[in-house]
Design an enzyme around this catalytic site. Structure first.
Site, mmCIF file in Angstrom:
data_model
loop_
_atom_site.group_PDB
_atom_site.id
_atom_site.type_symbol
_atom_site.label_atom_id
_atom_site.label_comp_id
_atom_site.label_asym_id
_atom_site.label_seq_id
_atom_site.Cartn_x
_atom_site.Cartn_y
_atom_site.Cartn_z
ATOM 1 N N ASN A 9 0.871 -1.177 0.000
ATOM 2 C CA ASN A 9 0.000 0.000 0.000
ATOM 3 C C ASN A 9 0.908 1.227 0.000
ATOM 4 O O ASN A 9 1.478 1.578 1.023
ATOM 5 C CB ASN A 9 -0.885 -0.025 1.258
ATOM 6 C CG ASN A 9 -1.720 1.236 1.392
ATOM 7 O OD1 ASN A 9 -1.804 2.040 0.457
ATOM 8 N ND2 ASN A 9 -2.331 1.416 2.547
ATOM 9 N N TRP A 10 1.021 1.847 -1.167
ATOM 10 C CA TRP A 10 1.971 2.965 -1.288
ATOM 11 C C TRP A 10 1.409 4.291 -0.783
ATOM 12 O O TRP A 10 2.115 5.299 -0.774
ATOM 13 C CB TRP A 10 2.427 3.095 -2.752
ATOM 14 C CG TRP A 10 3.445 2.065 -3.117
ATOM 15 C CD1 TRP A 10 4.085 1.209 -2.272
ATOM 16 C CD2 TRP A 10 3.956 1.772 -4.427
ATOM 17 N NE1 TRP A 10 4.956 0.408 -2.973
ATOM 18 C CE2 TRP A 10 4.897 0.730 -4.294
ATOM 19 C CE3 TRP A 10 3.700 2.297 -5.705
ATOM 20 C CZ2 TRP A 10 5.596 0.204 -5.387
ATOM 21 C CZ3 TRP A 10 4.382 1.776 -6.786
ATOM 22 C CH2 TRP A 10 5.324 0.741 -6.634
ATOM 23 N N LYS A 11 0.144 4.310 -0.437
ATOM 24 C CA LYS A 11 -0.458 5.545 0.096
ATOM 25 C C LYS A 11 -0.136 6.725 -0.835
ATOM 26 O O LYS A 11 -0.132 6.545 -2.049
ATOM 27 C CB LYS A 11 0.006 5.772 1.538
ATOM 28 C CG LYS A 11 -0.182 4.504 2.397
ATOM 29 C CD LYS A 11 0.002 4.716 3.869
ATOM 30 C CE LYS A 11 -0.212 3.391 4.601
ATOM 31 N NZ LYS A 11 -0.178 3.501 6.044
ATOM 32 N N HIS A 95 -9.552 1.448 4.454
ATOM 33 C CA HIS A 95 -8.307 1.619 5.214
ATOM 34 C C HIS A 95 -8.560 2.595 6.362
ATOM 35 O O HIS A 95 -9.336 3.551 6.215
ATOM 36 C CB HIS A 95 -7.203 2.143 4.288
ATOM 37 C CG HIS A 95 -5.860 2.124 4.947
ATOM 38 N ND1 HIS A 95 -5.462 3.106 5.812
ATOM 39 C CD2 HIS A 95 -4.868 1.221 4.900
ATOM 40 C CE1 HIS A 95 -4.245 2.811 6.269
ATOM 41 N NE2 HIS A 95 -3.866 1.665 5.728
ATOM 42 N N GLU A 97 -6.943 4.994 7.471
ATOM 43 C CA GLU A 97 -6.689 6.408 7.149
ATOM 44 C C GLU A 97 -7.878 7.007 6.405
ATOM 45 O O GLU A 97 -8.201 8.182 6.575
ATOM 46 C CB GLU A 97 -5.386 6.532 6.340
ATOM 47 C CG GLU A 97 -4.163 6.300 7.234
ATOM 48 C CD GLU A 97 -2.956 5.723 6.528
ATOM 49 O OE1 GLU A 97 -2.900 5.736 5.283
ATOM 50 O OE2 GLU A 97 -2.046 5.225 7.237
ATOM 51 N N GLU A 167 -5.756 -4.724 10.370
ATOM 52 C CA GLU A 167 -4.749 -3.693 10.564
ATOM 53 C C GLU A 167 -5.029 -2.932 11.859
ATOM 54 O O GLU A 167 -5.799 -1.952 11.851
ATOM 55 C CB GLU A 167 -4.760 -2.713 9.386
ATOM 56 C CG GLU A 167 -4.398 -3.346 8.060
ATOM 57 C CD GLU A 167 -3.737 -2.335 7.131
ATOM 58 O OE1 GLU A 167 -2.647 -2.642 6.635
ATOM 59 O OE2 GLU A 167 -4.291 -1.242 6.935
ATOM 60 N N GLY A 173 2.274 2.403 10.803
ATOM 61 C CA GLY A 173 3.237 3.490 10.684
ATOM 62 C C GLY A 173 3.902 3.862 11.994
ATOM 63 O O GLY A 173 4.553 4.899 12.101
ATOM 64 N N SER A 213 3.121 -1.949 10.415
ATOM 65 C CA SER A 213 4.568 -2.030 10.658
ATOM 66 C C SER A 213 5.168 -3.393 10.307
ATOM 67 O O SER A 213 6.077 -3.862 10.985
ATOM 68 C CB SER A 213 4.888 -1.635 12.098
ATOM 69 O OG SER A 213 4.529 -0.280 12.331
ATOM 70 N N GLY A 234 2.742 -0.932 4.278
ATOM 71 C CA GLY A 234 2.917 0.462 3.891
ATOM 72 C C GLY A 234 4.394 0.809 3.754
ATOM 73 O O GLY A 234 5.031 0.547 2.732
ATOM 74 N N GLY A 235 4.959 1.391 4.808
ATOM 75 C CA GLY A 235 6.327 1.918 4.784
ATOM 76 C C GLY A 235 7.371 0.977 4.182
ATOM 77 O O GLY A 235 8.179 1.388 3.337
HETATM 78 P P1 PGA Z 1 2.671 0.435 7.632
HETATM 79 O O1 PGA Z 1 1.217 0.659 6.947
HETATM 80 O O2 PGA Z 1 3.198 -0.860 7.070
HETATM 81 O O3 PGA Z 1 3.473 1.629 7.192
HETATM 82 O O4 PGA Z 1 2.455 0.364 9.083
HETATM 83 C C1 PGA Z 1 0.345 -0.414 6.739
HETATM 84 C C2 PGA Z 1 -0.940 0.081 6.140
HETATM 85 O O5 PGA Z 1 -1.384 1.169 6.526
HETATM 86 O O6 PGA Z 1 -1.546 -0.592 5.284
#
Ligand code: PGA
Length: 249
Positions: A9-11, A95, A97, A167, A173, A213, A234-235
């Site tokens: 997930n590159w956001k 998600h 966010e 999640e 994050g 994470s 994500g990250g």
């Molecule tokens: P993260 O994000 O790996 O940076 O914690 C995961 C996500 O939000 O899908």
């Protein structure tokens, strides 16, 4: 056997050119990995370039969101058909966010799942609790609410087409990954809900990804668990070397 999914997930990261270059960089590794489904979710303006870069590979391209209507006066929104028209196969829905910053609810999650399925997209539906909810002992209740309101009204056939992502919001994050025990417990709870509503074989076939994470150093330990069927990352998915290491975990 459930094939594990390693979803990036590159956001709000990477232009079209950067996305294509990333896919080129992991192409060789993606061909070598065994039983993994590889899904990358770039930002909207990079989707088409990503689809083109991934052509002829096993890499599948996902959007990060969609609107539930097919068309209309919804400034800034993108429909399911627009995504399939450019070759997307998946879409992330709900998600945390999106829920936190953009007002998504279990109700809109439900509508988005229906729109995605209707267009033939595989929804990757996110659920998870906040730290306060966990500390108050409400994780199970929160997951049940998200599951029931978001997915409970689907038909078994519709449910069979989606991928779930657990999640925990406190792990996203933050560098604070859920331990395999914590993740496993939530995954089992979700699988039991799926069994109660859609039957044992639907629950058995359901892939539940863990997100929050995930890193090359902790992914193998999570994947070892029977009930953890991959990751939504994500990250650690933004760097080709790190994502390649996740694919090989
Ligand atoms: P993260 O994000 O790996 O940076 O914690 C995961 C996500 O939000 O899908």
């Amino acid at each position: 056997m459930r094939v594990p999914v390693v979803a990036a997930n590159w956001k709000m990261h990477k232009t079209a050119a950067e996305s294509a270059a990333f896919i080129e960089a992991i192409r060789a590794t993606s061909e070598d990995v065994g039983d993994r489904e590889i899904v990358i979710a770039p930002a909207f303006p990079a989707l088409q370039a990503a689809v083109e870069a991934a052509r002829g590979t096993r890499i599948q391209i996902s959007a990060q969101d969609l609107h539930w209507e097919a068309r209309g006066a919804y400034t800034g929104e993108v429909s399911a058909d627009m995504l399939t028209a450019i070759g997307c196969s998946h879409v992330i829905i709900g998600h945390s966010e999106r829920r936190e910053y953009f007002g998504e609810t279990d109700g809109t999650v439900h509508l988005k799942i229906l729109a995605a399925l209707e267009a033939g997209l595989t929804p990757i539906v996110c659920v998870g609790e906040t730290l306060d909810q966990r500390e108050a002992g409400n994780t199970g209740v929160v997951l049940r609410e998200q599951f029931t309101a978001g997915m409970g009204a689907l038909s078994p056939e519709q449910f069979g087409k989606l991928v779930l992502a657990y999640e925990p919001i406190w792990a996203i994050g933050t560098g604070r990954t859920a331990t395999p025990d914590i993740a496993d417990e939530a995954h089992s709870a979700l699988r039991s809900m799926a069994a109660a509503r859609f039957g044992d074989s639907a629950a058995e076939a359901l892939r539940i990804l863990y997100g929050g994470s995930v890193k090359p150093g902790n992914f193998a330990g999570l994947l070892e668990r029977e009930g953890i069927d991959g990751g939504l990352v994500g990250g650690a998915s933004l760097d080709p070397e790190s994502y390649a290491a996740l694919l090989c975990a």
